[in-house]
Design an enzyme around this catalytic site. Sequence first.
Site, mmCIF file in Angstrom:
data_model
loop_
_atom_site.group_PDB
_atom_site.id
_atom_site.type_symbol
_atom_site.label_atom_id
_atom_site.label_comp_id
_atom_site.label_asym_id
_atom_site.label_seq_id
_atom_site.Cartn_x
_atom_site.Cartn_y
_atom_site.Cartn_z
ATOM 1 C CB ALA A 146 -20.210 -14.299 3.576
ATOM 2 C CG HIS A 201 -13.235 -16.154 8.209
ATOM 3 N ND1 HIS A 201 -14.513 -16.566 7.897
ATOM 4 C CD2 HIS A 201 -13.269 -14.802 8.263
ATOM 5 C CE1 HIS A 201 -15.288 -15.499 7.754
ATOM 6 N NE2 HIS A 201 -14.562 -14.418 7.981
ATOM 7 C CG ASP A 280 -17.845 -8.440 9.082
ATOM 8 O OD1 ASP A 280 -17.172 -8.217 8.063
ATOM 9 O OD2 ASP A 280 -18.295 -9.571 9.373
#
Length: 400
Positions: A146, A201, A280
């Site tokens: 995202a 990530h 998160d």
Amino acid sequence: MTTARIESAARPEGTALAGARLVLSGGVVEGDRLTVAGTRIRAVTTGGAEPGDLDLTGYTVVPGFVDLHVHGGGGASYASGIAEEALRAARTHLEHGTTTTVASTVTGEIDEVARQAGVLSELVEDGVLAGVHFEGPFISPGRCGAHRPDLLRDPDPALVRKLVDAARGHAKMVTLAPELPGGLESVRMLADLGVIAAVGHTDSDYAKTLEAIEAGATVATHLFNAMPGIAHRAPGPIVALLEDERVTVELINDGVHLHPSVLDLAYGTTGASRVALITDAMGAAGMGDGLYPLGPLQVEVRNGVARLVEGGAIAGSTLTLDVAFKRSVTVNGLSPAQAVESLSAVPARLLGLFDSIGSLEPGKSADLVVLDSETYDLVAVMRRGEWITGGETFAPVRTA
């Protein structure tokens, strides 16, 4: 500097909590008295309740939760760069037991993220937040989740340093992909600066992840999510991060990001002393379904699951740490002491704050969460000796 603060009830001077199950560093005890004086825990003593003590029979008291990785809550986002929104997000999670918060940003233009860091740093200086975590823009385009792909940047040490400096000494963690140009150099720089370098990530392989750990990376950002899975000939970053005792792994226990068996696998490999349970969470935490911003992106929440409006990728969570505690004990079978280790002690140690938070010990901040001993539902929260919510639940002990 702002004058913002989180409002709460009047501080009880010399309050004693009696009859509860206390989850202490050395184990769980039944019926001891925990006394609060001012902002700190004064004593934990054996013996029966005394007149005037608050009767917590049937309840469990644990240390306040510490969230290393949270983007927002209560309909507000830390990435807005608006102090009032940050206060609302912090208050939402505080009411769910998170007494220490590191605010996380999301990928944006470097100058804008730097501006956000300045606003959040003022709230650190006001005692609302414990620090700033930069998640992005130094992450892999192939694992961006995202985060807006067009705003991603290689982790050039000069750019990384720009964000760290913008936090005015309050940067606690930077998530980056070590395989990108400048990745390992930035990890070394962060380690030298005393800022946590987190691998996340990422499309890194096993060998490159080991290099990052040797360079000073000590945290795995939401392990398993936004990184290659485990293959029998290509173990990837997950195995490297799990097997090295220097690494603390973040896990999101919301029943969406990880199957319970995967969380069990991580705990079986690392033990509770290397797991930091995080939320998160984005702005929808503590709210209902609907549309919410996440940095420059739009997120739709349906049935409590947050996904990008465009593309459908999971976009953070709607989790609060009281729910993570309950799931850890009732679904994953952790003991309350193990859950406390991962929700309080481990993140407190990572932040260098274990001398003042993270356990129920005399001299430490009176940050407490009271849970129902049967259901593990949250009942009350105390921060720095002040009842934030639920304090009216408990009646004083009376003489016979």
